[in-house]
Scaffold this motif. Structure first.
Motif, PDB file in Angstrom:
ATOM      1  N   LEU A 161     109.927 -43.184 -64.514  1.00 43.15           N
ATOM      2  CA  LEU A 161     109.403 -42.842 -65.834  1.00 43.15           C
ATOM      3  C   LEU A 161     108.060 -42.117 -65.752  1.00 43.15           C
ATOM      4  N   ASN A 162     107.175 -42.598 -64.893  1.00 42.15           N
ATOM      5  CA  ASN A 162     105.802 -42.104 -64.883  1.00 42.15           C
ATOM      6  C   ASN A 162     105.494 -41.164 -63.722  1.00 42.15           C
ATOM      7  N   GLY A 163     106.506 -40.855 -62.926  1.00 40.72           N
ATOM      8  CA  GLY A 163     106.302 -39.957 -61.809  1.00 40.72           C
ATOM      9  C   GLY A 163     105.805 -40.680 -60.574  1.00 40.72           C
ATOM     10  N   PHE A 164     105.977 -40.038 -59.418  1.00 45.10           N
ATOM     11  CA  PHE A 164     105.578 -40.661 -58.160  1.00 45.10           C
ATOM     12  C   PHE A 164     104.088 -40.972 -58.150  1.00 45.10           C
ATOM     13  N   VAL A 165     103.263 -40.028 -58.585  1.00 45.77           N
ATOM     14  CA  VAL A 165     101.809 -40.239 -58.582  1.00 45.77           C
ATOM     15  C   VAL A 165     101.437 -41.384 -59.522  1.00 45.77           C
ATOM     16  N   GLY A 166     102.011 -41.394 -60.721  1.00 45.52           N
ATOM     17  CA  GLY A 166     101.724 -42.471 -61.662  1.00 45.52           C
ATOM     18  C   GLY A 166     102.161 -43.819 -61.132  1.00 45.52           C
ATOM     19  N   GLY A 167     103.314 -43.864 -60.476  1.00 42.64           N
ATOM     20  CA  GLY A 167     103.793 -45.114 -59.906  1.00 42.64           C
ATOM     21  C   GLY A 167     102.879 -45.641 -58.823  1.00 42.64           C
ATOM     22  N   VAL A 168     102.429 -44.746 -57.951  1.00 47.88           N
ATOM     23  CA  VAL A 168     101.521 -45.158 -56.887  1.00 47.88           C
ATOM     24  C   VAL A 168     100.208 -45.674 -57.471  1.00 47.88           C
ATOM     25  N   LEU A 169      99.668 -44.964 -58.446  1.00 49.74           N
ATOM     26  CA  LEU A 169      98.404 -45.390 -59.058  1.00 49.74           C
ATOM     27  C   LEU A 169      98.536 -46.758 -59.730  1.00 49.74           C
ATOM     28  N   SER A 170      99.653 -47.000 -60.379  1.00 47.32           N
ATOM     29  CA  SER A 170      99.827 -48.271 -61.090  1.00 47.32           C
ATOM     30  C   SER A 170      99.919 -49.451 -60.143  1.00 47.32           C
ATOM     31  N   ASN A 171     100.129 -49.187 -58.848  1.00 44.24           N
ATOM     32  CA  ASN A 171     100.235 -50.259 -57.868  1.00 44.24           C
ATOM     33  C   ASN A 171      98.999 -50.385 -56.990  1.00 44.24           C
ATOM     34  N   LEU A 172      97.918 -49.738 -57.389  1.00 36.92           N
ATOM     35  CA  LEU A 172      96.663 -49.903 -56.657  1.00 36.92           C
ATOM     36  C   LEU A 172      96.138 -51.331 -56.829  1.00 36.92           C
ATOM     37  N   PRO A 173      95.272 -51.790 -55.937  1.00 35.60           N
ATOM     38  CA  PRO A 173      94.790 -53.172 -55.994  1.00 35.60           C
ATOM     39  C   PRO A 173      94.218 -53.551 -57.356  1.00 35.60           C
TER      40      PRO A 173
END
Length: 672
Positions: free
Chosen positions: A254-266
């Motif tokens: 839904l939010n794109g690869f970059v958005g997904g990675v950012l949402s899983n930051l510490p």
């Protein structure tokens, strides 16, 4: 006109503007000598030309890096959509592209060369996309920053992916990098590099500095993506982001690869629950101490002091009978199904295809991982080792005099287990290199469950004190290709039928090993209870079947076996004492259910978990699976049920990252 033979008629050659010919004597005036005004007028066009060159170079870099970003974005997004064609939301997609573009410009600025940046960025993008495809195929979860920890254990990568494929991948990456280097070295007109002192050098360096500064600033801002008020997170939210961190594949889609990675930051594991303070926790502890005293009437307070406790996590053990869209030629787990009927139920896993350490954590600590923030998928790696000690059932049993041993027939470094087990209070950790028996099942498979059970038996025989032994098995872990010569025939999605049949044959081996293990325990002469559960189904079913199965794809076997009552002591000589409805159970309810099954008293903490299981059901974040099997939301709960959930949140926060005000009174009477 008459030409004089002694006079040269060739027009005089005037010097280039801004130069003084050596053959013009000083002081000579006239058309042969440049005037002072010629120097001024000729310098302006030269500076303008240099400025145009700098602007042209910058515009070219901006356009080329834009195209480069489009290529890398396409690769990353394609890696997510290998098995799904769900589109990305426009707003988050554009934001992700802009973020990636700034990072690409930062690489160009850092290297000072568009050609070198092209090789680096495309090669890195290709590696990330390829790894993401493999990870999605094996674990059904996309890449995140947490996956860096796997680099500490290359043996794991080798066993999960055949060496042949790893070598092919490495060769392919090197070949792509070499080909890119060759192509970019010959693509287009080679522009000379700006060097110090060359006209335009300062303009180019200024652009590089701005590009690097923007990229660094963006990285620093994005690092706090999950903190309140973060500008990058706010930009995503304003542009229609739809966060689904409890379903990471969909979250990334839904939010794109970059958005997904950012949402899983510490991020912090939990927000502070409303009203949390020492006075509130004292009130909660007193309330549940009173409830526990009532529930424990008639139980034997000393039962566990002379009883062995064995906890078994069975790797990739989903309940085959729960599947509605797969039919097996034979029941792969008849023994386990019988044990479930005698004293067990179906456990609802938090994940499909992954989540082993999350399940292990939930069973040992009694903490519901879905009450943490959705970004917390592996407490072991994300916060457990931040503390010198962490409350769990092993530490609690050790206070009664138990010795504690952990067994995992694989590399010890996965999920930081050596540090976690030390933190939990285990006296010894036995891995594959220190096991006495390391037989394997199938062709090139992992150490068998039978070998793991025999290691448990050896520990029980060699120790006079009561023991708590945890076994995390490995036999049925992916990959399955060609592991067994006689896979169980199965009717399911045709493309994946072979893998499902291979997995089912391994499950059959586990079932036989369980029967043998329990027979051996029956002859030991000392009371032992076994708590066994599956962590998740393996990620070998198609997306269509996963969707069709719904909650079934999360249901795993769970049983409690007591050598003193091997036939079961539940209602009508079957089921679980603490689960009279026969419904699904939560992973964090496993220990309290086992204590009720054998007639041991519950500490106040486990009493709270028992009341939640019996009166609320399985808590799965914002969803609730009631004891009757109905799926509802938290808003649908009654006032009393919401009060139970409130106490659960308060206690979980207090025991995990809070001040542990109530720990001594509710669970650890002598402290940690």
């Amino acid at each position: 006109m008459v030409q004089h033979p002694d006079i040269d008629q060739t027009p005089p050659a005037y010097p280039e503007p801004g130069t003084v010919p050596r053959d013009i004597p000083a002081g000579v005036t006239g058309p042969q000598a440049p005037s002072a005004s010629d120097d001024v007028t000729s310098a302006a066009p030269k500076r303008g030309a240099v400025a145009r060159q700098v602007v042209a170079r910058i515009l070219f870099v901006l356009g080329a890096s834009f195209a480069l970003t489009a290529v890398v974005t396409g690769m990353l997004e394609a890696s997510l959509r290998a098995k799904s064609d769900e589109p990305t939301l426009v707003g988050p997609a554009l934001l992700g592209f802009a973020i990636l573009w700034i990072l690409v410009l930062g690489v160009v600025g850092l290297l000072g060369s568009l050609r070198a940046a092209t090789v680096v960025v495309v090669t890195l993008g290709l590696v990330l996309a390829a790894v993401n495809v493999v990870r999605m195929d094996i674990l059904r979860l996309p890449l995140s920053f947490r996956d860096v920890v796997f680099l500490k254990d290359p043996a794991f990568l080798v066993e999960m992916v055949p060496v042949r494929d790893l070598v092919k991948g490495a060769v392919a990456v090197l070949a792509v990098a070499a080909a890119l280097t060759w192509l970019v070295s010959r693509a287009g007109r080679r522009r000379p590099r700006w060097r110090r002192g060359r006209p335009g050098w300062w303009g180019w360096m200024a652009f590089r500095g701005v590009a690097v500064a923007l990229a660094v600033t963006l990285v620093l801002l994005a690092a706090g993506f999950n903190t309140p008020g973060n500008v990058v997170r706010d930009a995503y939210d304003r542009n229609g982001a739809d966060w689904r961190p409890w379903a990471q594949s969909r979250n990334y889609l839904l939010n794109g690869f970059v958005g997904g990675v950012l949402s899983n930051l510490p991020t912090d594991p939990m927000n502070v629950p409303p009203g949390y303070d020492e006075a509130t926790m004292e009130e909660v502890a007193q309330r549940w101490t009173k409830v526990a005293a009532v529930r424990n009437r008639g139980t034997d307070p000393s039962l566990l002091e002379k009883t062995n406790v064995v906890i078994v996590l069975s790797e990739s053990m989903g309940d085959t009978a729960a599947l509605e869209h797969a039919t097996f030629a034979e029941d792969p787990m008849p023994e386990i199904h019988g044990l479930m009927r005698a004293g067990g139920a179906r456990m609802v896993s938090n994940f499909y295809g992954t989540g082993t350490s999350s399940m292990e954590f939930a069973v040992l600590t009694g903490q519901n991982t879905t009450l943490f923030k959705p970004q917390i998928s592996s407490p072991y790696q994300q916060f457990v080792t931040d503390y010198p000690g962490y409350p769990n059932a092993v530490g609690w049993l050790k206070q009664m005099g138990h010795g504690a041993v952990a067994i995992h027939p694989y590399t010890p470094h996965m999920y930081q287990r050596p540090d976690v087990y030390k933190n939990f209070g285990f006296d010894e950790f036995i891995d594959r290199d220190s096991m006495t028996e390391r037989a394997r099942l199938g062709n090139g498979g992992f150490i068998s469950d039978r070998s793991g059970y025999r290691e448990v038996l050896r520990e029980l025989r060699e120790n006079d004190d009561p023991m708590v032994v945890q076994l995390v098995s490995m036999q049925n872990h992916l990959p399955y290709q060609g592991r067994y010569d006689d896979p169980i025939e199965v009717t399911s999605d045709k493309p994946l039928r072979q893998a499902v049949g291979q997995w089912a044959r391994g499950v059959k081996g586990t079932d036989e090993a369980v029967a043998e293990f329990l027979r051996e325990l029956s002859t030991q002469g000392e009371r032992t209870i076994v708590i066994q559960y599956g962590d998740h189904f393996p990620g070998i079913f198609s997306d269509a079947q996963v969707k069709a199965e719904g909650l079934n794809i999360f249901r795993t076997p769970f049983f409690v076996w007591d050598s003193a009552n091997p036939e079961g002591t539940g209602p009508k000589n079957g089921g679980l004492v603490g689960n009279p409805s026969g419904g699904d159970v939560a992973p964090n309810a496993a220990m309290q259910l086992a204590l009720q099954q054998v007639g041991a008293p519950l500490p106040p903490y486990f009493t709270l978990l028992a009341e939640v299981q019996e009166k609320v059901g399985v808590v799965r974040g914002r969803k609730i699976l009631t004891p009757d099997g109905e799926e509802i939301t938290v808003q649908d709960l009654s006032a009393d049920q919401k009060a139970l959930l409130r106490d659960l949140r308060l206690v979980q926060y207090d025991f995990s990252i809070g001040e542990r005000y109530a720990l001594e009174e509710m669970w650890y009477p002598s402290g940690e």
